[in-house]
Design a protein around this motif. Sequence first.
Motif, PDB file in Angstrom:
ATOM      1  N   TRP A  77      20.067   1.490  12.831  1.00  0.00           N
ATOM      2  CA  TRP A  77      19.247   1.688  11.643  1.00  0.00           C
ATOM      3  C   TRP A  77      18.226   2.772  11.959  1.00  0.00           C
ATOM      4  CZ3 TRP A  77      20.333  -0.406   7.068  1.00  0.00           C
ATOM      5  CH2 TRP A  77      21.098  -1.578   7.023  1.00  0.00           C
ATOM      6  N   VAL A  78      18.011   3.695  11.029  1.00  0.00           N
ATOM      7  CA  VAL A  78      17.046   4.762  11.264  1.00  0.00           C
ATOM      8  C   VAL A  78      16.028   4.815  10.132  1.00  0.00           C
ATOM      9  CG1 VAL A  78      18.697   6.128  12.595  1.00  0.00           C
ATOM     10  CG2 VAL A  78      18.467   6.533  10.123  1.00  0.00           C
ATOM     11  N   ALA A  79      14.866   5.378  10.448  1.00  0.00           N
ATOM     12  CA  ALA A  79      13.799   5.537   9.467  1.00  0.00           C
ATOM     13  C   ALA A  79      12.874   6.657   9.938  1.00  0.00           C
ATOM     14  CB  ALA A  79      13.016   4.241   9.285  1.00  0.00           C
ATOM     15  N   TYR A  80      12.003   7.108   9.034  1.00  0.00           N
ATOM     16  CA  TYR A  80      11.087   8.200   9.366  1.00  0.00           C
ATOM     17  C   TYR A  80       9.898   8.164   8.424  1.00  0.00           C
ATOM     18  CZ  TYR A  80      13.695  10.008   5.406  1.00  0.00           C
ATOM     19  OH  TYR A  80      14.301  10.119   4.176  1.00  0.00           O
ATOM     20  N   GLU A  81       8.805   8.800   8.856  1.00  0.00           N
ATOM     21  CA  GLU A  81       7.637   8.950   7.993  1.00  0.00           C
ATOM     22  C   GLU A  81       6.826  10.151   8.448  1.00  0.00           C
ATOM     23  OE1 GLU A  81       5.292   5.531   7.352  1.00  0.00           O
ATOM     24  OE2 GLU A  81       4.002   6.548   5.915  1.00  0.00           O
ATOM     25  N   VAL A  82       6.352  10.913   7.481  1.00  0.00           N
ATOM     26  CA  VAL A  82       5.555  12.106   7.755  1.00  0.00           C
ATOM     27  C   VAL A  82       4.307  12.067   6.888  1.00  0.00           C
ATOM     28  CG1 VAL A  82       5.508  14.630   7.624  1.00  0.00           C
ATOM     29  CG2 VAL A  82       7.558  13.474   8.437  1.00  0.00           C
ATOM     30  N   ALA A  83       3.196  12.539   7.434  1.00  0.00           N
ATOM     31  CA  ALA A  83       1.930  12.544   6.712  1.00  0.00           C
ATOM     32  C   ALA A  83       2.025  13.333   5.413  1.00  0.00           C
ATOM     33  CB  ALA A  83       0.835  13.148   7.594  1.00  0.00           C
ATOM     34  N   GLY A 121       5.623   4.316   5.266  1.00  0.00           N
ATOM     35  CA  GLY A 121       5.894   3.160   6.098  1.00  0.00           C
ATOM     36  C   GLY A 121       6.958   3.551   7.063  1.00  0.00           C
ATOM     37  N   GLU A 122       7.921   4.249   6.591  1.00  0.00           N
ATOM     38  CA  GLU A 122       9.000   4.811   7.385  1.00  0.00           C
ATOM     39  C   GLU A 122       9.770   5.649   6.403  1.00  0.00           C
ATOM     40  OE1 GLU A 122       7.805   1.540   9.787  1.00  0.00           O
ATOM     41  OE2 GLU A 122       8.883   1.293   7.936  1.00  0.00           O
ATOM     42  N   ALA A 123       9.688   6.879   6.560  1.00  0.00           N
ATOM     43  CA  ALA A 123      10.241   7.796   5.591  1.00  0.00           C
ATOM     44  C   ALA A 123      11.453   7.236   4.939  1.00  0.00           C
ATOM     45  CB  ALA A 123      10.582   9.108   6.227  1.00  0.00           C
ATOM     46  N   VAL A 124      12.188   6.554   5.680  1.00  0.00           N
ATOM     47  CA  VAL A 124      13.304   5.857   5.080  1.00  0.00           C
ATOM     48  C   VAL A 124      12.835   4.442   5.259  1.00  0.00           C
ATOM     49  CG1 VAL A 124      15.787   5.629   5.080  1.00  0.00           C
ATOM     50  CG2 VAL A 124      14.653   7.463   6.322  1.00  0.00           C
ATOM     51  N   ARG A 125      13.166   3.561   4.376  1.00  0.00           N
ATOM     52  CA  ARG A 125      12.600   2.223   4.527  1.00  0.00           C
ATOM     53  C   ARG A 125      13.053   1.622   5.837  1.00  0.00           C
ATOM     54  NH1 ARG A 125      13.343  -1.222  -0.385  1.00  0.00           N
ATOM     55  NH2 ARG A 125      11.699   0.177  -1.070  1.00  0.00           N
ATOM     56  N   ALA A 126      12.108   1.311   6.664  1.00  0.00           N
ATOM     57  CA  ALA A 126      12.453   0.732   7.944  1.00  0.00           C
ATOM     58  C   ALA A 126      12.843  -0.709   7.740  1.00  0.00           C
ATOM     59  CB  ALA A 126      11.271   0.808   8.869  1.00  0.00           C
ATOM     60  N   ARG A 127      13.918  -1.105   8.355  1.00  0.00           N
ATOM     61  CA  ARG A 127      14.310  -2.506   8.304  1.00  0.00           C
ATOM     62  C   ARG A 127      13.405  -3.258   9.270  1.00  0.00           C
ATOM     63  NH1 ARG A 127      18.379  -3.334   4.481  1.00  0.00           N
ATOM     64  NH2 ARG A 127      19.483  -4.803   5.824  1.00  0.00           N
ATOM     65  N   ASP A 128      13.216  -4.532   9.039  1.00  0.00           N
ATOM     66  CA  ASP A 128      12.307  -5.292   9.878  1.00  0.00           C
ATOM     67  C   ASP A 128      12.881  -5.431  11.268  1.00  0.00           C
ATOM     68  OD1 ASP A 128      10.089  -6.663  10.453  1.00  0.00           O
ATOM     69  OD2 ASP A 128      10.787  -8.577   9.673  1.00  0.00           O
ATOM     70  N   GLY A 129      12.053  -5.230  12.249  1.00  0.00           N
ATOM     71  CA  GLY A 129      12.486  -5.333  13.631  1.00  0.00           C
ATOM     72  C   GLY A 129      11.590  -4.463  14.478  1.00  0.00           C
ATOM     73  N   GLY A 130      11.954  -4.206  15.720  1.00  0.00           N
ATOM     74  CA  GLY A 130      11.136  -3.395  16.590  1.00  0.00           C
ATOM     75  C   GLY A 130      10.946  -2.042  15.997  1.00  0.00           C
ATOM     76  N   ALA A 131      12.022  -1.431  15.598  1.00  0.00           N
ATOM     77  CA  ALA A 131      11.917  -0.142  14.966  1.00  0.00           C
ATOM     78  C   ALA A 131      12.270  -0.357  13.532  1.00  0.00           C
ATOM     79  CB  ALA A 131      12.861   0.848  15.624  1.00  0.00           C
ATOM     80  N   VAL A 132      13.552  -0.415  13.226  1.00  0.00           N
ATOM     81  CA  VAL A 132      13.907  -0.624  11.842  1.00  0.00           C
ATOM     82  C   VAL A 132      15.117  -1.479  11.620  1.00  0.00           C
ATOM     83  CG1 VAL A 132      12.914   1.461  10.936  1.00  0.00           C
ATOM     84  CG2 VAL A 132      15.123   1.548  11.990  1.00  0.00           C
ATOM     85  N   GLY A 133      15.689  -2.053  12.623  1.00  0.00           N
ATOM     86  CA  GLY A 133      16.947  -2.743  12.400  1.00  0.00           C
ATOM     87  C   GLY A 133      16.811  -4.169  11.917  1.00  0.00           C
ATOM     88  N   GLN A 134      17.936  -4.733  11.524  1.00  0.00           N
ATOM     89  CA  GLN A 134      17.951  -6.154  11.191  1.00  0.00           C
ATOM     90  C   GLN A 134      19.374  -6.643  11.302  1.00  0.00           C
ATOM     91  OE1 GLN A 134      16.656  -6.898   7.225  1.00  0.00           O
ATOM     92  NE2 GLN A 134      18.682  -7.268   6.507  1.00  0.00           N
ATOM     93  N   GLY A 135      19.523  -7.861  11.794  1.00  0.00           N
ATOM     94  CA  GLY A 135      20.843  -8.486  11.846  1.00  0.00           C
ATOM     95  C   GLY A 135      21.853  -7.772  12.725  1.00  0.00           C
ATOM     96  N   HIS A 136      23.050  -8.345  12.813  1.00  0.00           N
ATOM     97  CA  HIS A 136      24.175  -7.749  13.539  1.00  0.00           C
ATOM     98  C   HIS A 136      23.781  -7.308  14.934  1.00  0.00           C
ATOM     99  CE1 HIS A 136      26.175  -7.738   9.659  1.00  0.00           C
ATOM    100  NE2 HIS A 136      25.063  -7.227   9.173  1.00  0.00           N
ATOM    101  N   ARG A 137      23.192  -8.212  15.694  1.00  0.00           N
ATOM    102  CA  ARG A 137      22.707  -7.827  17.001  1.00  0.00           C
ATOM    103  C   ARG A 137      23.580  -8.412  18.097  1.00  0.00           C
ATOM    104  NH1 ARG A 137      16.632  -9.718  16.801  1.00  0.00           N
ATOM    105  NH2 ARG A 137      17.719 -11.632  16.275  1.00  0.00           N
TER     106      ARG A 137
END
Length: 212
Positions: free
Chosen positions: A134-140, A14-30
């Motif tokens: 917030w960062v995240a990643y995913e690889v096949a 889903g995102e190598a690191v759990r992506a937070r909900d948002g455009g990419a992975v962020g949430q809150g504190h905007r």
Amino acid sequence: KAEHDDDDGTVPGGEAVRARDGGAVGQGHRGILGSTQCAAMQTLHTQRLTLAPLVVAHADALFPILADPRQLEYLDEGAPASLEALRERYRKLESRRSGDGREHWLNWALLLREGDGHAIGFVQATVQEDRRAWVAYEVAHSRWGQGIATEATRAMVEHLIAHYAVTQLMATVDQRNQRSWRLLERLGFARADAKQTAALDVQAGDWLYLRT
């Protein structure tokens, strides 16, 4: 959320690191982002990879990766509902900004420089006005164990610091996902304490990792 660390044979799903909900992975504190800050995304290069700004066309290659059950073990969200649903999501992400303009949504597709041009994963970041991201990643799954996630995430982190003046990087990871949190630790992230974790409303069963 960080999913799996491909260096040890697994990568996030889903995102190598759990992506937070948002455009990419962020949430809150905007907060509203300055208009002078990196309006256009850049293509990044590493020894083995091209990190290309994510566009709708990448959905075709990424859909089967994101639908693979092996990618989903440590993620909260399931596979994309359909290829068209993924295309629509990526179409929105091409704006590179949240609808209210308060976040940069930065998503890069991962392409092997000596490959066939098809995406094999992605990295992503949500950059906030306070210069945290917030960062995240995913690889096949077929590329697990090759260091792809580490190489790509390192390139993204360096770019965020150099070009977006990011002062703190954040990621959440399932506590059982040892490979993924080891990846974060190799990249200089440290596990947050209970107070920091509570302040960012991290869900039960996850660890918060920070790099400053």
